[in-house]
Design a protein around this motif. Sequence first.
Motif, PDB file in Angstrom:
ATOM      1  N   THR A  40       0.836  -1.204   0.000  1.00  0.00           N
ATOM      2  CA  THR A  40       0.000   0.000   0.000  1.00  0.00           C
ATOM      3  C   THR A  40       0.865   1.246   0.000  1.00  0.00           C
ATOM      4  O   THR A  40       0.625   2.186  -0.767  1.00  0.00           O
ATOM      5  N   GLU A  41       1.887   1.241   0.841  1.00  0.00           N
ATOM      6  CA  GLU A  41       2.778   2.396   0.919  1.00  0.00           C
ATOM      7  C   GLU A  41       3.551   2.589  -0.381  1.00  0.00           C
ATOM      8  O   GLU A  41       3.653   3.696  -0.901  1.00  0.00           O
ATOM      9  N   ARG A  42       4.082   1.501  -0.912  1.00  0.00           N
ATOM     10  CA  ARG A  42       4.887   1.593  -2.131  1.00  0.00           C
ATOM     11  C   ARG A  42       4.073   2.041  -3.350  1.00  0.00           C
ATOM     12  O   ARG A  42       4.549   2.819  -4.156  1.00  0.00           O
ATOM     13  N   LEU A  43       2.841   1.530  -3.472  1.00  0.00           N
ATOM     14  CA  LEU A  43       2.035   1.852  -4.647  1.00  0.00           C
ATOM     15  C   LEU A  43       1.299   3.186  -4.512  1.00  0.00           C
ATOM     16  O   LEU A  43       0.857   3.744  -5.509  1.00  0.00           O
ATOM     17  N   ASN A  44       1.146   3.656  -3.278  1.00  0.00           N
ATOM     18  CA  ASN A  44       0.435   4.906  -3.031  1.00  0.00           C
ATOM     19  C   ASN A  44      -0.922   4.895  -3.751  1.00  0.00           C
ATOM     20  O   ASN A  44      -1.238   5.774  -4.552  1.00  0.00           O
ATOM     21  N   LEU A 107      -1.781 -18.040 -14.334  1.00  0.00           N
ATOM     22  CA  LEU A 107      -2.409 -17.215 -13.294  1.00  0.00           C
ATOM     23  C   LEU A 107      -1.750 -15.838 -13.208  1.00  0.00           C
ATOM     24  O   LEU A 107      -2.439 -14.821 -13.072  1.00  0.00           O
ATOM     25  N   ASN A 108      -0.424 -15.805 -13.269  1.00  0.00           N
ATOM     26  CA  ASN A 108       0.294 -14.531 -13.196  1.00  0.00           C
ATOM     27  C   ASN A 108      -0.031 -13.638 -14.392  1.00  0.00           C
ATOM     28  O   ASN A 108      -0.189 -12.419 -14.237  1.00  0.00           O
ATOM     29  N   LEU A 127       4.373  -2.771  -8.196  1.00  0.00           N
ATOM     30  CA  LEU A 127       3.867  -3.915  -7.432  1.00  0.00           C
ATOM     31  C   LEU A 127       4.857  -5.071  -7.491  1.00  0.00           C
ATOM     32  O   LEU A 127       5.181  -5.672  -6.463  1.00  0.00           O
ATOM     33  N   ILE A 128       5.334  -5.381  -8.674  1.00  0.00           N
ATOM     34  CA  ILE A 128       6.310  -6.466  -8.837  1.00  0.00           C
ATOM     35  C   ILE A 128       7.541  -6.175  -7.990  1.00  0.00           C
ATOM     36  O   ILE A 128       8.025  -7.038  -7.252  1.00  0.00           O
ATOM     37  N   GLU A 132       8.990  -8.129  -4.509  1.00  0.00           N
ATOM     38  CA  GLU A 132      10.381  -8.602  -4.412  1.00  0.00           C
ATOM     39  C   GLU A 132      11.085  -7.971  -3.219  1.00  0.00           C
ATOM     40  O   GLU A 132      11.783  -8.654  -2.466  1.00  0.00           O
ATOM     41  N   ASP A 133      10.916  -6.665  -3.056  1.00  0.00           N
ATOM     42  CA  ASP A 133      11.546  -5.964  -1.939  1.00  0.00           C
ATOM     43  C   ASP A 133      11.034  -6.490  -0.601  1.00  0.00           C
ATOM     44  O   ASP A 133      11.803  -6.630   0.351  1.00  0.00           O
ATOM     45  N   PHE A 134       9.742  -6.785  -0.523  1.00  0.00           N
ATOM     46  CA  PHE A 134       9.182  -7.313   0.716  1.00  0.00           C
ATOM     47  C   PHE A 134       9.790  -8.676   1.039  1.00  0.00           C
ATOM     48  O   PHE A 134      10.161  -8.936   2.185  1.00  0.00           O
TER      49      PHE A 134
END
Length: 150
Positions: A40-44, A107-108, A127-128, A132-134
């Motif tokens: 949520t934070e990353r995508l704003n 599916l992806n 998002l991608i 990955e960062d998460f």
Amino acid sequence: MNKLSKIGALLIIMLVFASGYGQRRPAQERIKTLKVAFITERLNLTTDEAQDFWPIYNAHEQNLEALKRQERREIRSKLIDFENLSEREAADLLQQSLELEREKHKLNMQFMDKISQVISAKKAFLLIKAEEDFKKRLLREIQQRRRGNR
């Protein structure tokens, strides 16, 4: 977006998220909650984007989890006794594994098609990267905790 709108969007996201993942173990719940907040934070996301995004995202996550369970049940459980598998059994498992990988890929692809209709292409790439960062951050924290427990 003002502060009240952000709080409202976050509450909506958490409600959607909680309804989809209520039966998980506490540690998994905590990780999922952290992941939602991180994304949520990353995508704003705007409020409207969040309302459309999270149901699609949660459904995708559930579909992937179902495939992972199937993989554990049908393939990995049989690989425990790998040395005793016949060549034919190994070939069958390999075909099952390849089919599951094709299904994951399908599916992806479907997910990216759907999600790109509710968020911009730039946010889809974010998002991608955020996922990955998460994962990297989570692995780092697990490694640090293991070092601390030794």
